[in-house]
Design a protein around this motif. Structure first.
Motif, PDB file in Angstrom:
ATOM      1  N   ILE A 165      -5.763   6.693 -13.638  1.00 42.46           N
ATOM      2  CA  ILE A 165      -6.223   5.773 -12.600  1.00 42.46           C
ATOM      3  C   ILE A 165      -5.532   4.425 -12.820  1.00 42.46           C
ATOM      4  N   ASP A 177      -5.081   2.316  -7.512  1.00 41.46           N
ATOM      5  CA  ASP A 177      -6.232   3.110  -7.080  1.00 41.46           C
ATOM      6  C   ASP A 177      -7.522   2.296  -7.047  1.00 41.46           C
ATOM      7  N   LYS A 233      -8.084   1.296  -1.388  1.00 41.29           N
ATOM      8  CA  LYS A 233      -8.380   1.171  -2.808  1.00 41.29           C
ATOM      9  C   LYS A 233      -9.890   1.228  -3.043  1.00 41.29           C
ATOM     10  N   LYS A 263     -14.259   5.049   0.373  1.00 40.52           N
ATOM     11  CA  LYS A 263     -13.887   4.603  -0.958  1.00 40.52           C
ATOM     12  C   LYS A 263     -15.100   4.006  -1.666  1.00 40.52           C
TER      13      LYS A 263
END
Length: 385
Positions: A2, A67, A90, A117
């Motif tokens: 990540i 990310d 993101k 997200k």
């Protein structure tokens, strides 16, 4: 792996940085961003990072190789930055308080839902052993219905603390000790007891005439069950001795941990219920410890959600908004002198940032403004062990 960016490299960013660096097999810091890029450069050098440095958040949003973004900037920037990064695909972990207003919270939540997200709001004390165990003991029902809660969010900050350019104003900091210090305790209270239906409050500025905002507030909360809670928020308490106390029908528990249980004598006066005390004590001691504590625990929670492709985290946008709603109600009650009923509606005078700026009590005008301190080491109160 990540890939992480940290936006805002002031004092609190160190806690995020240390937590990410503790999971080298799971994540990598690829970018730092600050309107003062020289601060980011110092942080990069201190930790020997291999990452890029930016001064514009748009550069972070445009990167395809990021990310997750940790937002560690002043409260008035949280909403716009969160929406920008969520719209760019993101995941977002935003420092407390979630934003400067409930209207901004709504924007952030809507952006997260549209983007599918994660939006997580820092509530790192939920991830500490004494608090996690206290919550589980409350949920066990062994102490009976909670009838009274007492929150002492005691901090101390010197006069110069509010000289920092964004602190001490309703516009940029969004409030004083109730919002920016007691937010930790208020988050824990609403997590454990739920939301009240009525709030009454008073506030004052006793010691910081370089700030518009309060340095002391006292609130009383009323719950549908008939229970009451009182919250003292302060940056004028020497020693910074903080605690949460819950009085149940059968026993009292608290952080720092203490248990006391009573039963009545024939005349109604109390004697110790040693059996129940021992039972609750045993439950507390047998509860498992959290694998990671504080910011590390919350970042583990967010990383795990990303790894497992789920949007479920312990402190999401809805939880962050609840905490801010309770704080907003305290400000509204203290500024108007009236009892406030929850939930707050979008037409409330205090629902928007502009409404808060126009209607919240201004104690003093901010007179000094510095861009930073030569040394910015942070000392922390609130030991719950």
């Amino acid at each position: 792996m990540i890939r992480v960016a940290i936006v805002g490299t002031g004092g609190i960013s160190a806690a995020h940085l240390a937590a990410y660096l503790s999971f080298p097999e799971r994540c990598q810091i690829v970018a730092l961003c600050d309107i003062y890029p020289e601060k980011a450069a110092i942080l990069k050098e201190q930790h020997k990072l291999s990452c890029d440095i930016f001064s514009d958040s748009a550069d972070i949003a445009s990167r395809d190789d990021i990310d997750l973004v940790s937002i560690c900037t002043p409260p008035y920037t949280h909403a716009d930055l969160s929406v920008q990064f969520l719209n760019a695909g993101k995941h977002v972990l935003v420092e407390k308080p979630m934003s400067s207003s409930l209207a901004e919270c709504d924007r952030m939540i809507a952006a997260a839902e549209k983007a599918k997200k994660i939006l997580s709001v820092v509530g790192q004390n939920r991830f500490r052993d004494p608090i996690m165990k206290l919550k589980q003991v409350l949920d066990s029902g062994k102490m009976g219905k909670v009838v009274h809660a007492q929150v002492e969010s005691y901090w101390w900050r010197g006069h110069v603390y509010y000289d920092l350019w964004w602190r001490g104003t309703w516009e940029k900091e969004g409030g004083g000790c109730t919002l920016n210090h007691a937010v930790h305790h208020i988050d824990m209270l609403q997590w454990m007891m739920g939301m009240p239906t009525k709030v009454q409050a008073i506030m004052s500025n006793t010691s910081h005439d370089n700030a518009e905002v309060e340095d002391l507030s006292i609130a009383v909360l009323s719950y549908p069950s008939g229970a009451l809670a009182q919250i003292t928020s302060s940056v004028v308490h020497h020693g910074e001795e903080q605690q949460l106390i819950f009085q149940g029908e059968k026993a009292r528990i608290s952080a720092p941990w203490k248990v006391y249980a009573s039963v009545p004598k024939e005349n109604g006066f109390p004697i110790k219920n040693v059996e129940l005390e021992n039972e609750i004590e045993q439950l507390y001691n047998e509860l498992p410890s959290v694998p990671y504590s504080g910011h590390q625990g919350q970042i583990d929670n967010v990383l795990s959600a990303i790894e497992n492709d789920t949007l479920t985290v312990l402190v999401d946008g809805y939880e962050g908004k609840k905490t801010l709603e309770l704080i907003t109600a305290i400000y509204m009650a203290a500024s108007t002198g009236q009892q406030v009923e929850l939930p707050l509606q979008p037409d409330s005078l205090f629902y928007t940032r502009e409404g808060i700026m126009a209607n919240a009590t201004h104690f003093y005008e901010k007179t000094n403004s510095v861009t930073g301190f030569a040394k910015n080491d942070i000392t922390l109160g609130g030991k719950y062990e």
